[in-house]
Design an enzyme around this catalytic site. Structure first.
Site, mmCIF file in Angstrom:
data_model
loop_
_atom_site.group_PDB
_atom_site.id
_atom_site.type_symbol
_atom_site.label_atom_id
_atom_site.label_comp_id
_atom_site.label_asym_id
_atom_site.label_seq_id
_atom_site.Cartn_x
_atom_site.Cartn_y
_atom_site.Cartn_z
ATOM 1 N N GLY A 15 -16.914 17.842 -3.561
ATOM 2 C CA GLY A 15 -15.692 18.569 -3.882
ATOM 3 C C GLY A 15 -15.367 19.599 -2.819
ATOM 4 O O GLY A 15 -15.339 19.296 -1.634
ATOM 5 N N ALA A 47 -6.922 11.171 -5.407
ATOM 6 C CA ALA A 47 -7.153 10.608 -4.071
ATOM 7 C C ALA A 47 -7.841 11.572 -3.116
ATOM 8 O O ALA A 47 -7.902 11.312 -1.918
ATOM 9 C CB ALA A 47 -5.870 10.075 -3.443
ATOM 10 N N ALA A 48 -8.394 12.679 -3.615
ATOM 11 C CA ALA A 48 -9.120 13.589 -2.732
ATOM 12 C C ALA A 48 -10.309 12.872 -2.087
ATOM 13 O O ALA A 48 -10.488 12.906 -0.862
ATOM 14 C CB ALA A 48 -9.587 14.818 -3.509
ATOM 15 N N GLY A 49 -11.121 12.220 -2.914
ATOM 16 C CA GLY A 49 -12.273 11.499 -2.376
ATOM 17 C C GLY A 49 -11.879 10.289 -1.558
ATOM 18 O O GLY A 49 -12.505 9.977 -0.531
ATOM 19 N N ASP A 50 -10.832 9.589 -1.986
ATOM 20 C CA ASP A 50 -10.361 8.401 -1.254
ATOM 21 C C ASP A 50 -9.868 8.789 0.133
ATOM 22 O O ASP A 50 -10.125 8.089 1.124
ATOM 23 C CB ASP A 50 -9.217 7.722 -2.015
ATOM 24 N N THR A 87 -9.498 2.000 -3.537
ATOM 25 C CA THR A 87 -9.689 1.352 -2.239
ATOM 26 C C THR A 87 -8.383 1.227 -1.470
ATOM 27 O O THR A 87 -8.358 1.325 -0.242
ATOM 28 C CB THR A 87 -10.324 -0.037 -2.402
#
Length: 313
Positions: free
Chosen positions: A229, A261-264, A30
């Site tokens: 992805g 941290a790709a998704g973040d 987060t």
């Protein structure tokens, strides 16, 4: 959107040890999203706060100061004199995949909702001084069941009063079981305005009998972004009484250094545009742009100078 919008993030940020020789940094899902959102929205009406628990030690103070330097408001941080922040060590293999070791069992954030008095985040939600609250599956997993219930009740009251709830389904099997996650996600998702769902994590929690889209519709989630992805993400949203769908392609990256941290960062890019009134498709494209930039650098947080090509217009 022309009026100011205040979004508060709740979760855990830990001290990070990585590299050879070991270097000290910080990280947390987060916090990563909050930081990238703060960078992207500096010249917009969006303001970002971070709510967590820390100690009163020097490391905790360093975290607060680092977040403030990124433009993050830290007035919702609760500090406990007898607690410390969590700690983790990360190692990265030749493919950029990371493995972790954690020391977080007594981390200060676990005490955030333990007091008989309302926490700073609960007060902000009750008073309407925040417009949106963002949390993740990890935000829930680290709390006791009593504290989970208290947070979801506060989010329910906030949602019914017109507040916006945003959720990322980040699932960590070392923190809780799929059955536990199902139980709590089922309570939370009906309150959620924007759900950012990583497809792999979703299948770990729910299996494959029901699609993300079917579940979002069943539980009443208003807008869902299915992160897949390097494959196109799928966005489902309500507009003018109708349900709309779109696939938005990710940018191909040949030089993947670190997938952390790709998704973040995708979530930050998506929200930066969406909270500023952009379309779901444009927002997803910006999310992909940021994520594809972040994974070309080591560590969760990349230098600010590497983001200058990302704009909201």
């Amino acid at each position: 959107m022309t009026h100011p919008l205040h979004i508060a993030f709740f979760g855990e940020c830990m001290i990070e040890l990585s590299g050879l020789p070991l270097k000290k940094g910080f990280g947390g899902d987060t916090l990563n999203t909050a930081l990238y959102l703060s960078r992207l929205t500096q010249n917009t009406p969006v303001s970002v706060s971070y709510a967590t628990g820390l100690g009163e030690d020097a490391l905790s103070q360093q975290l607060i100061e680092a977040w403030q330097q990124e433009g993050i408001n830290t007035t919702l941080v609760e500090q406990f004199s007898d607690k410390l922040p969590g700690l983790y060590m990360v190692e990265t293999d030749s493919q950029g995949e990371r493995s972790f070791m954690y020391w977080r069992d007594s981390a200060a954030v676990k005490s955030y909702f333990l007091s008989a008095e309302l926490s700073k985040l609960e007060q902000a939600m009750k008073q309407g001084s925040v417009d949106a609250v963002y949390l993740s599956g990890i935000s829930l997993a680290i709390l006791s069941d009593e504290c989970k219930s208290r947070l979801i009740q506060a989010l329910s009251d906030f949602s019914h009063a017109g507040g916006q709830v945003i959720f990322d389904n980040n699932f960590r099997p070392q923190l809780w079981t799929a059955e536990q996650a199902q139980h709590w996600y089922s309570k939370l998702l009906p309150l959620v305005d924007i759900a950012l769902i990583t497809e792999d994590d979703d299948q770990l929690v729910w299996g494959v009998d029901e699609s993300v889209e079917q579940r979002s519709a069943r539980l009443g989630c208003k807008e869902t972004v299915i992160k897949r992805g390097c494959e196109p993400c799928k966005v489902i949203w309500q507009q003018d009484g109708n349900t709309h769908h779109a696939y938005v392609s990710a940018e191909r990256v040949t030089n993947v250094v670190d997938t952390c941290a790709a998704g973040d960062s995708f979530a930050a890019g998506y929200l930066a545009a969406r909270l500023n009134g952009q379309s779901a498709q444009y927002s997803a494209a910006l999310g992909h742009q940021l994520a594809s930039t972040v994974i070309q650098f080591s560590g969760a947080i990349i230098p600010t100078a590497e983001m200058v090509h990302l704009t909201l217009s």
